[in-house]
Design an enzyme around this catalytic site. Structure first.
Site, PDB file in Angstrom:
ATOM      1  N   GLU A 324       0.805  -1.230   0.000  1.00 25.02           N
ATOM      2  CA  GLU A 324       0.000   0.000   0.000  1.00 25.02           C
ATOM      3  C   GLU A 324       0.835   1.274   0.000  1.00 25.02           C
ATOM      4  O   GLU A 324       0.517   2.226   0.713  1.00 25.02           O
ATOM      5  CB  GLU A 324      -0.925   0.017   1.227  1.00 25.02           C
ATOM      6  CG  GLU A 324      -1.925  -1.111   1.230  1.00 25.02           C
ATOM      7  CD  GLU A 324      -2.756  -1.164   2.514  1.00 25.02           C
ATOM      8  OE1 GLU A 324      -3.960  -1.423   2.411  1.00 25.02           O
ATOM      9  OE2 GLU A 324      -2.221  -0.959   3.606  1.00 25.02           O
TER      10      GLU A 324
HETATM   11  C1  TNX Z   1      -4.401  -3.930   4.718  1.00 28.80           C
HETATM   12  S1  TNX Z   1      -2.792  -6.266   4.316  1.00 28.80           S
HETATM   13  C2  TNX Z   1      -3.121  -3.721   5.178  1.00 28.80           C
HETATM   14  C3  TNX Z   1      -2.916  -3.358   6.595  1.00 28.80           C
HETATM   15  C4  TNX Z   1      -4.209  -3.264   7.338  1.00 28.80           C
HETATM   16  C5  TNX Z   1      -5.117  -4.392   6.907  1.00 28.80           C
HETATM   17  C6  TNX Z   1      -6.380  -4.466   7.674  1.00 28.80           C
HETATM   18  C7  TNX Z   1      -1.732  -5.253   4.106  1.00 28.80           C
HETATM   19  C8  TNX Z   1      -0.509  -5.756   3.515  1.00 28.80           C
HETATM   20  N1  TNX Z   1      -1.986  -3.986   4.458  1.00 28.80           N
HETATM   21  O1  TNX Z   1      -2.205  -2.151   6.677  1.00 28.80           O
HETATM   22  O2  TNX Z   1      -3.953  -3.340   8.691  1.00 28.80           O
HETATM   23  O3  TNX Z   1      -5.402  -4.214   5.547  1.00 28.80           O
HETATM   24  O4  TNX Z   1      -7.102  -5.592   7.356  1.00 28.80           O
END
Ligand code: TNX
Length: 513
Positions: A324
């Site tokens: 992300e």
């Molecule tokens: C996505 S999964 C994220 C996390 C959040 C999560 C909550 C991922 C690699 N990144 O930063 O905590 O969703 O479900």
């Protein structure tokens, strides 16, 4: 049912165990109803002579069985002549048991667990524990028969990596809470604990060369809603690594970057392109932070952190996050990863990254961790084609922080609701297009902590789904069967109750009582 030969004061009688009543389902089971073994006040635990590991595992087993049986269960070296007992022996196990499997023989005259390695012996001990009646988990003496069903199990894992992840950044969880979780993981033959140690809301590991990171980035008031403060000192971390290793669990530390870095950037102004520290954040937004890609100090920082983390981590892996990074351009992301991946190798570790890392064509020994919700990802499929092993954590199946249903008080729902059956009904070796069995390193169940505070919260989200994922990671594809699994899972309920482990009473499971 009627059990003969029991004292009149016998406690509640639960259904007799079958040799196959184990989670994860063993690879090969051959029951012999005429060969049940009964623990008695005279049972000894006999361990491989001259093996410290076998002795330690013997004492672990004794500590597990003593409270409910009230039997002394002395741990002694195995000798040729002996009374009935439980033998824990190293070597001479069927070759297919490999480095983590075991063979367990139950006869009237005794129980023998053989394994080629201590890890295998420990796995066998977990199986034996589950083969005893649920009352074995009581913390006080239960007057009843302690019968182990007769026969032979030959057992070994489908995948070498079976993991669980805890997010310490959104809310810190104390070493004691983490240890309690480790104790549960071990029972389901999970062999890796991934710790998400940094994120926008908190920095949770002491780093000496950047001394304000943890005390300030992980201090009071950090975490979601300002309620998750705390961090691991190096001593805490080292102690956790040792505790997990004694349960044959390898710690995989994660520092998430180049995004999810607000906590670090709120403490050290020089980590921001404009040289101004950002305010700390306690909300749950994602994708807004980025380390400064063009600044040399960024790589000094990253190398210091990787060097110190690698030095305190005996395991082979170091996770660099990479998910992300919406505030980092694709070009900058590639620049960053192409500088940082070699640093992980420089300090002797094999990098893990969330699946976005596959975009930069990392070396084949880098492990992309798939967290998407679809069954297609071209970058991950290409990485597999180039020889990468993929760690499977599809968010709509394996994310323990997703709500079970609309009424679940904790958790998120961006990847959908995940009931127990959803967590169980998928095939890690055939889930992602282009990522077949041979390209799968294993399965991991992440537990993000945005909505979790206490150990009770952690347990409520993990149980009963974690055993489903543990079974997908360990048991052969051929054993996969919801009917069988759901029955075996039901029997775990009383065990959790006795161990005071919180769990979600899923309506999909016919819990006893
Ligand atoms: C996505 S999964 C994220 C996390 C959040 C999560 C909550 C991922 C690699 N990144 O930063 O905590 O969703 O479900």
């Amino acid at each position: 049912m009627l059990l003969t030969g029991l004292p009149a004061t016998a406690g509640p009688v639960t259904a007799a165990r079958q040799l196959s009543d184990v989670i994860p389902a063993p690879a090969e089971v051959k029951a012999n109803p005429k060969a049940d073994f009964r623990l008695t006040p005279f049972t000894q635990i006999r361990t491989q002579p001259h093996s410290k590991d076998a002795t330690r595992i013997g004492h672990y087993l004794a500590r597990t069985l003593r409270p409910a049986t009230g039997y002394p269960l002395p741990v002694v070296p195995a000798r040729r002549q002996h009374l009935p007992g439980i033998s824990l022996l190293l070597g001479k196990a069927a070759p297919r048991t490999g480095t983590e499997g075991y063979q367990l023989d139950v006869a009237r005259s005794g129980v023998t667990i053989r394994a080629n390695t201590p890890a295998g012996l420990f796995a066998g001990v977990q199986t034996l524990r589950q083969l005893l009646p649920a009352d074995i988990e009581a913390d006080r003496v239960q007057r009843r028969a302690w019968t182990v069903p007769g026969g032979r199990i030959v057992d070994y894992p489908r995948f070498g990596y079976r993991g669980a992840m805890l997010d310490l950044a959104r809310h810190f969880h104390t070493p004691d809470e983490i240890k309690a979780y480790v104790d549960e993981l071990a029972q389901y033959k999970i062999n890796h604990l991934h710790l998400h140690l940094s994120d926008d809301q908190g920095w949770r590991i002491q780093i000496d060369s950047w001394p304000r990171l943890a005390p300030e980035g992980g201090g009071p008031g950090t975490g979601v809603d300002g309620e998750g403060g705390g961090y691991l000192t190096k001593a805490d971390y080292t102690d956790l690594v040792r505790y997990a290793a004694e349960r044959y669990i390898t710690v995989v530390p994660e520092i998430d970057m180049p995004g999810h870095t607000n906590a670090a950037q709120s403490v050290y102004a020089e980590l921001n392109c404009d040289g101004v520290a950002v305010p700390p954040r306690t909300d749950i937004e994602v994708g807004y932070s980025s380390l400064c890609i063009d600044s040399e100090i960024t790589y000094t920082f990253v190398e210091d952190v990787i060097r110190e983390l690698a030095a305190m981590t005996p395991g082979p892996y170091l996770h660099i996050g990479g998910d992300e990074a919406h505030a980092t351009t694709d070009e900058d992301y590639a620049t960053f990863m192409n500088r940082v991946l070699p640093l992980v190798y420089k300090y002797g570790k094999r990098p893990f990254g969330w699946n976005e890392v596959a975009k930069v064509d990392p070396p084949a020994s880098t492990v992309p961790q798939y967290w998407g919700t679809t069954t297609q990802n071209a970058d991950v499929a290409e990485a597999a084609a180039r020889g990468s092993k993929i760690l499977m954590s599809p968010a709509n199946k394996a994310y323990l922080d997703m709500k079970y249903d609309a009424n679940t008080p904790l958790g998120l729902q961006w990847a959908g609701f995940i009931e127990v059956r959803d967590a169980y009904e998928w095939d890690p070796g055939n889930h992602l297009d282009g990522v077949g069995e041979e390209s799968v390193l294993g399965v991991e169940a992440p537990l993000w902590s945005e909505t979790l505070r206490t150990l009770d919260d952690i347990e409520f989200m993990a149980f009963p789904r974690l055993p489903a994922l543990a079974e997908l990671g360990w048991s052969p594809r051929a054993t996969h069967d919801w009917g069988s699994f759901s029955q075996r899972l039901a029997e775990q309920g009383p065990r959790w109750q006795l161990r005071e482990v919180n769990f979600y009473r899923s309506p999909q499971i016919a819990w006893p009582g």
